[in-house]
Design a protein around this motif. Structure first.
Motif, short mmCIF file in Angstrom:
data_model
loop_
_atom_site.label_atom_id
_atom_site.label_comp_id
_atom_site.label_asym_id
_atom_site.label_seq_id
_atom_site.Cartn_x
_atom_site.Cartn_y
_atom_site.Cartn_z
N ALA A 1 0.84 -1.20 0.00
CA ALA A 1 0.00 0.00 0.00
C ALA A 1 0.87 1.25 0.00
N ARG A 2 1.99 1.23 0.73
CA ARG A 2 2.89 2.39 0.75
C ARG A 2 3.54 2.62 -0.62
N ILE A 3 3.89 1.51 -1.28
CA ILE A 3 4.44 1.63 -2.63
C ILE A 3 3.41 2.21 -3.57
N PHE A 4 2.21 1.65 -3.51
CA PHE A 4 1.19 2.07 -4.48
C PHE A 4 0.72 3.51 -4.24
N ALA A 5 0.75 3.95 -2.99
CA ALA A 5 0.33 5.32 -2.71
C ALA A 5 1.20 6.31 -3.49
N ILE A 6 2.49 6.05 -3.56
CA ILE A 6 3.40 6.93 -4.32
C ILE A 6 3.07 6.87 -5.80
N ILE A 7 2.93 5.64 -6.31
CA ILE A 7 2.71 5.44 -7.74
C ILE A 7 1.38 6.02 -8.19
N ASP A 8 0.33 5.81 -7.40
CA ASP A 8 -1.01 6.27 -7.78
C ASP A 8 -1.05 7.80 -7.89
N VAL A 9 -0.46 8.45 -6.91
CA VAL A 9 -0.45 9.93 -6.95
C VAL A 9 0.42 10.42 -8.10
N PHE A 10 1.57 9.80 -8.31
CA PHE A 10 2.46 10.22 -9.40
C PHE A 10 1.75 10.12 -10.74
N ASP A 11 1.10 9.00 -11.00
CA ASP A 11 0.44 8.84 -12.31
C ASP A 11 -0.76 9.76 -12.43
N ALA A 12 -1.48 9.96 -11.32
CA ALA A 12 -2.63 10.88 -11.37
C ALA A 12 -2.16 12.31 -11.70
N LEU A 13 -1.03 12.71 -11.15
CA LEU A 13 -0.52 14.07 -11.41
C LEU A 13 -0.03 14.23 -12.85
N THR A 14 0.56 13.18 -13.40
CA THR A 14 1.16 13.29 -14.74
C THR A 14 0.21 12.86 -15.86
N SER A 15 -1.04 12.54 -15.54
CA SER A 15 -1.99 12.05 -16.54
C SER A 15 -3.10 13.07 -16.79
N LYS A 16 -3.64 13.02 -17.98
CA LYS A 16 -4.79 13.87 -18.35
C LYS A 16 -6.06 13.17 -17.91
N ARG A 17 -6.93 13.86 -17.27
CA ARG A 17 -8.23 13.34 -16.86
C ARG A 17 -9.33 14.27 -17.41
N PRO A 18 -10.57 13.83 -17.47
CA PRO A 18 -11.64 14.69 -17.98
C PRO A 18 -11.74 16.01 -17.23
N TYR A 19 -11.28 16.03 -16.01
CA TYR A 19 -11.43 17.24 -15.20
C TYR A 19 -10.10 17.95 -14.93
N LYS A 20 -8.96 17.51 -15.58
CA LYS A 20 -7.67 18.16 -15.34
C LYS A 20 -6.68 17.88 -16.46
N GLU A 21 -5.70 18.77 -16.57
CA GLU A 21 -4.59 18.59 -17.50
C GLU A 21 -3.41 17.96 -16.76
N PRO A 22 -2.51 17.27 -17.46
CA PRO A 22 -1.37 16.62 -16.78
C PRO A 22 -0.33 17.64 -16.34
N LEU A 23 0.36 17.34 -15.24
CA LEU A 23 1.50 18.13 -14.81
C LEU A 23 2.76 17.56 -15.45
N SER A 24 3.81 18.36 -15.48
CA SER A 24 5.09 17.86 -16.00
C SER A 24 5.71 16.91 -14.97
N PHE A 25 6.71 16.16 -15.41
CA PHE A 25 7.40 15.23 -14.52
C PHE A 25 7.99 15.99 -13.33
N GLU A 26 8.64 17.11 -13.60
CA GLU A 26 9.28 17.87 -12.54
C GLU A 26 8.26 18.38 -11.52
N GLU A 27 7.11 18.87 -12.01
CA GLU A 27 6.08 19.38 -11.10
C GLU A 27 5.53 18.27 -10.22
N ALA A 28 5.32 17.09 -10.84
CA ALA A 28 4.79 15.96 -10.09
C ALA A 28 5.77 15.52 -9.00
N MET A 29 7.07 15.41 -9.34
CA MET A 29 8.07 14.98 -8.36
C MET A 29 8.20 16.00 -7.23
N GLU A 30 8.05 17.29 -7.55
CA GLU A 30 8.12 18.31 -6.51
C GLU A 30 6.99 18.15 -5.50
#
Length: 418
Positions: free
Chosen positions: A337-366
């Motif tokens: 669960a600790r591993i996936f928490a990082i991965i889930d948020v990272f992909d959500a930040l860097t992905s396009k969704r119907p309600y949001k645009e993706p962030l850059s890699f650098e923005e997501a890691m920050e």
């Protein structure tokens, strides 16, 4: 397949040796018992030659000892190296020993003498130096069937007899081993065929379960993002992070199942909340959080899907204990669960969704780094930071078909190794 051949041959070889030695050892013990039985029968037969008149003399204190010695000598000369007569109270009346074997009688005296408790013939086998001897004690019964005394005879088992038994054992063991080996060679193709069928059926069943898991996970993901790519990406990311921190294969298989089904509880969340473009109200967020418990309830209905529970139920917990639903803290949160928490948020930040645009890699890691120690396990986040840029470059731009093919390779490595 070579591995199956090797394992099967090893098991059959071990079985062959065990069966052969068991049968051969049984035959040897049976041969020894037969010799013992024959010698005891001989002792009973010789004891039966003592007449009723002679039996009366055993318990008559007036009996001349020379008469008793004559009886014992007669037995000694026929078959025994030691012959002894006892009265009914177990007192020794006379003992005769073949002079050549007095050392055997001296050796036997160190053992406590045992008389039959059930008034049946009793025997014991002893090893004296290089000699094997059998000591038989036979009750002597009078005409009325009462015990009048006891006869003890010590046999010397001839070395030729033991050698013959040994030779028979070797011959029988060879025959047994050849027979069992031939049987093994005959049944080997049958066992191998059955094993192949079992493995094929097991793989087909496992493949069907994995496909069902993929379909269910993809159906949920498409409600949220119009694509299954999210599930594919987070599974690949999660496996790579798990490998980097040294998780075992069983844990990684559980992580794969959890990655596919992490949001399975969202099947019970309405589109008005799930796809809302703006920030959720407090009441809406409370409903959204129930997807964790809903997911756990869904998984409880399947034994096979229980392996995904750590991720499904705990991936919204936070390292500082401020997450939901249980408020677990630190390493009390399962590592998957600790591993996936990082991965889930990272992909959500860097992905396009119907309600949001993706962030850059650098923005997501920050953003992830800001959550180190509070939202995320700092050690796992540090490991991810070391591999994230390369993973992101390899995976983020792939189309659905390509990334699905890449994921199938990962699944094959953990579920269907060659």
């Amino acid at each position: 397949m070579l591995n199956i051949h090797r394992i099967l041959m090893q098991k059959l070889l071990v079985s062959w040796v065990i069966v052969s030695l068991t049968i051969g050892g049984g035959q040897y013990l049976y041969g020894i018992e037969r010799i013992d039985d024959q010698l005891v029968e001989l002792a009973v037969s010789e004891a039966g030659k003592i007449s009723g008149e002679q039996l009366r003399l055993l318990n008559d204190p007036r009996t001349d000892k020379q008469v008793l010695e004559q009886i014992a000598t007669g037995l000694l000369l026929d078959h025994f190296i030691v012959a002894e007569l006892y009265d009914r109270q177990h007192a020794t009346l006379v003992e005769k020993v073949n002079p050549r074997f007095e050392f055997i009688e001296r050796a036997l005296k160190q053992y406590s003498h045992r008389f039959p408790q059930d008034e049946e013939p009793h025997y014991e086998r002893f090893k004296v130096g290089q000699h094997t001897v059998l000591q038989a004690v036979v009750p002597l019964r009078d005409a009325a069937g009462e015990t009048a005394g006891y006869f003890e005879g010590v046999f010397l088992v001839e070395p030729e007899t033991l050698q013959r038994l040994h030779d028979n054992l070797i011959t029988s063991l060879k025959i047994t081993m050849v027979a069992v080996l031939l049987t093994t060679l005959v049944i080997y193709p049958v066992v191998l065929s059955l094993n192949r069928n079992l493995i094929r059926n097991s793989r087909d069943l496992l493949k069907g379960n994995i496909e069902l898991m993929e379909v269910l996970g993809s159906a949920i993901a498409q409600r949220d993002s119009d694509t299954s790519a999210h599930n594919y990406r987070v599974t690949i990311y999660a496996v790579k992070l798990a490998e980097a921190v040294g998780l075992g294969k069983e844990e990684i298989r559980n992580l794969i199942a959890g990655a596919f089904l992490h949001d399975v509880g969202k099947i019970g969340i309405s589109d008005n909340i799930l796809l809302k473009p703006g920030k959720l109200t407090e009441e809406e967020f409370a409903v959204m959080k129930t997807h964790v418990s809903r997911g756990g309830e869904i998984l409880r209905r399947s034994d096979w899907l229980q392996t995904a529970r750590d991720v499904v139920e705990f991936h919204h917990e936070k390292f500082d204990g401020s997450g939901y639903l249980r408020g677990l803290k630190g390493e009390t949160i399962p590592i998957n669960a600790r591993i996936f928490a990082i991965i889930d948020v990272f992909d959500a930040l860097t992905s396009k969704r119907p309600y949001k645009e993706p962030l850059s890699f650098e923005e997501a890691m920050e953003i992830l780094q800001k959550g180190s120690g509070s939202h995320f396990d700092p050690h796992l986040l540090d490991v991810f930071a070391g591999i994230a840029e390369r993973l992101y470059a390899e995976v983020s731009g792939l189309g659905d078909k390509v990334i699905e093919a890449k994921l199938q390779v990962v699944i094959a490595d953990y579920y269907f190794p060659t």
